[in-house]
Design a protein around this motif. Structure first.
Motif, PDB file in Angstrom:
ATOM      1  N   SER A 122       0.812  -1.220   0.000  1.00 49.14           N
ATOM      2  CA  SER A 122       0.000   0.000   0.000  1.00 49.14           C
ATOM      3  C   SER A 122       0.846   1.271   0.000  1.00 49.14           C
ATOM      4  CB  SER A 122      -0.932  -0.005   1.218  1.00 49.14           C
ATOM      5  OG  SER A 122      -0.179  -0.054   2.414  1.00 49.14           O
ATOM      6  N   ALA A 123       2.124   1.143   0.376  1.00 44.79           N
ATOM      7  CA  ALA A 123       3.003   2.308   0.437  1.00 44.79           C
ATOM      8  C   ALA A 123       4.017   2.344  -0.704  1.00 44.79           C
ATOM      9  CB  ALA A 123       3.748   2.323   1.774  1.00 44.79           C
ATOM     10  N   ALA A 124       3.992   1.346  -1.591  1.00 41.00           N
ATOM     11  CA  ALA A 124       5.040   1.186  -2.602  1.00 41.00           C
ATOM     12  C   ALA A 124       5.186   2.377  -3.541  1.00 41.00           C
ATOM     13  CB  ALA A 124       4.795  -0.085  -3.412  1.00 41.00           C
ATOM     14  N   LYS A 125       4.116   3.138  -3.733  1.00 37.19           N
ATOM     15  CA  LYS A 125       4.177   4.248  -4.692  1.00 37.19           C
ATOM     16  C   LYS A 125       4.257   5.615  -4.006  1.00 37.19           C
ATOM     17  CE  LYS A 125       1.740   1.416  -7.993  1.00 37.19           C
ATOM     18  NZ  LYS A 125       0.494   1.092  -8.642  1.00 37.19           N
ATOM     19  N   THR A 126       4.443   5.611  -2.703  1.00 34.02           N
ATOM     20  CA  THR A 126       4.512   6.877  -1.977  1.00 34.02           C
ATOM     21  C   THR A 126       5.891   7.514  -2.130  1.00 34.02           C
ATOM     22  OG1 THR A 126       5.264   5.883   0.091  1.00 34.02           O
ATOM     23  CG2 THR A 126       2.857   6.047  -0.249  1.00 34.02           C
ATOM     24  N   PRO A 127       5.972   8.834  -2.021  1.00 34.61           N
ATOM     25  CA  PRO A 127       7.282   9.492  -2.096  1.00 34.61           C
ATOM     26  C   PRO A 127       8.250   8.980  -1.027  1.00 34.61           C
ATOM     27  CG  PRO A 127       5.522  11.118  -2.273  1.00 34.61           C
ATOM     28  CD  PRO A 127       4.874   9.804  -1.939  1.00 34.61           C
ATOM     29  N   GLU A 128       7.730   8.666   0.162  1.00 30.35           N
ATOM     30  CA  GLU A 128       8.597   8.177   1.248  1.00 30.35           C
ATOM     31  C   GLU A 128       9.234   6.845   0.868  1.00 30.35           C
ATOM     32  OE1 GLU A 128       5.334   9.052   1.706  1.00 30.35           O
ATOM     33  OE2 GLU A 128       5.609  10.960   2.735  1.00 30.35           O
ATOM     34  N   ALA A 129       8.427   5.917   0.323  1.00 29.01           N
ATOM     35  CA  ALA A 129       8.963   4.612  -0.065  1.00 29.01           C
ATOM     36  C   ALA A 129       9.978   4.754  -1.192  1.00 29.01           C
ATOM     37  CB  ALA A 129       7.839   3.669  -0.484  1.00 29.01           C
ATOM     38  N   LEU A 130       9.702   5.626  -2.146  1.00 26.34           N
ATOM     39  CA  LEU A 130      10.620   5.804  -3.265  1.00 26.34           C
ATOM     40  C   LEU A 130      11.927   6.464  -2.826  1.00 26.34           C
ATOM     41  CD1 LEU A 130       8.062   6.746  -6.044  1.00 26.34           C
ATOM     42  CD2 LEU A 130       9.094   4.509  -5.561  1.00 26.34           C
ATOM     43  N   THR A 131      11.852   7.369  -1.862  1.00 31.02           N
ATOM     44  CA  THR A 131      13.069   7.962  -1.290  1.00 31.02           C
ATOM     45  C   THR A 131      13.870   6.899  -0.558  1.00 31.02           C
ATOM     46  OG1 THR A 131      12.074  10.141  -1.094  1.00 31.02           O
ATOM     47  CG2 THR A 131      13.951   9.678   0.351  1.00 31.02           C
ATOM     48  N   ASN A 132      13.177   6.066   0.235  1.00 29.04           N
ATOM     49  CA  ASN A 132      13.829   4.981   0.958  1.00 29.04           C
ATOM     50  C   ASN A 132      14.477   4.004  -0.023  1.00 29.04           C
ATOM     51  OD1 ASN A 132      13.507   2.035   2.063  1.00 29.04           O
ATOM     52  ND2 ASN A 132      13.672   3.358   3.869  1.00 29.04           N
ATOM     53  N   LEU A 133      13.779   3.692  -1.113  1.00 26.36           N
ATOM     54  CA  LEU A 133      14.304   2.785  -2.132  1.00 26.36           C
ATOM     55  C   LEU A 133      15.577   3.355  -2.748  1.00 26.36           C
ATOM     56  CD1 LEU A 133      13.980   0.264  -3.981  1.00 26.36           C
ATOM     57  CD2 LEU A 133      12.610   1.731  -5.491  1.00 26.36           C
TER      58      LEU A 133
END
Length: 150
Positions: A122-133
């Motif tokens: 559910s969080a895979a497309k959030t800016p936070e997840a993408l920054t973490n990635l």
């Protein structure tokens, strides 16, 4: 020696893992291939491979595992690529899936995992997840001493 990298993934109907695979490929300047297309890939020409999947019933996808089972090495002494793994999951209870997949890669094909990344689907497309990635790629993949990516 220049590193050759490829990403092999299985993604479900929501496309979360596909999105992560594409982001990793863009960051690393490599190709991401969905195993559902039944690709013929000689992993011996790569020294780093990323494997990604959604987590299904606490495990990496069957299609991805079947694809890995079908890998053929030229000989037992073939130098295997290093691997990194990534996953998206619906439940936090799926935490052991990556360690089981690491064991599967090592036991079945002699592939050693250098790092792993996971997030809630559910969080895979959030800016936070993408920054973490992106931080994970730049700290764990690009500068891993064993692979010397950069």
């Amino acid at each position: 020696m220049e590193n050759k990298i490829i990403i092999i993934y299985q993604s479900g109907k929501h496309g979360n893992t596909k999105g992560i695979a594409e982001n990793i490929a863009k960051e690393l300047g490599c190709t991401a291939i969905d195993v559902k297309t039944d690709p013929i890939v000689n992993l011996e020409q790569y020294n780093v491979v990323g494997f990604g999947s959604g987590i299904y019933a606490g495990s990496f996808g069957r299609t991805l595992k079947k694809w890995i089972n079908n890998i053929k090495w030229t000989s037992e002494n073939t130098c295997k690529p290093d691997a990194f793994i990534f996953s998206t999951q619906g439940s936090p209870k799926a935490a052991g899936a990556q360690s089981r997949f690491n064991a599967f890669l090592s036991k079945k094909k002699g592939i050693i995992t250098i790092s792993g990344w996971a997030c809630q689907a559910s969080a895979a497309k959030t800016p936070e997840a993408l920054t973490n990635l992106k931080e994970w790629i730049n700290t764990k993949i690009k500068v891993t001493p064993k692979t010397e990516l950069a």
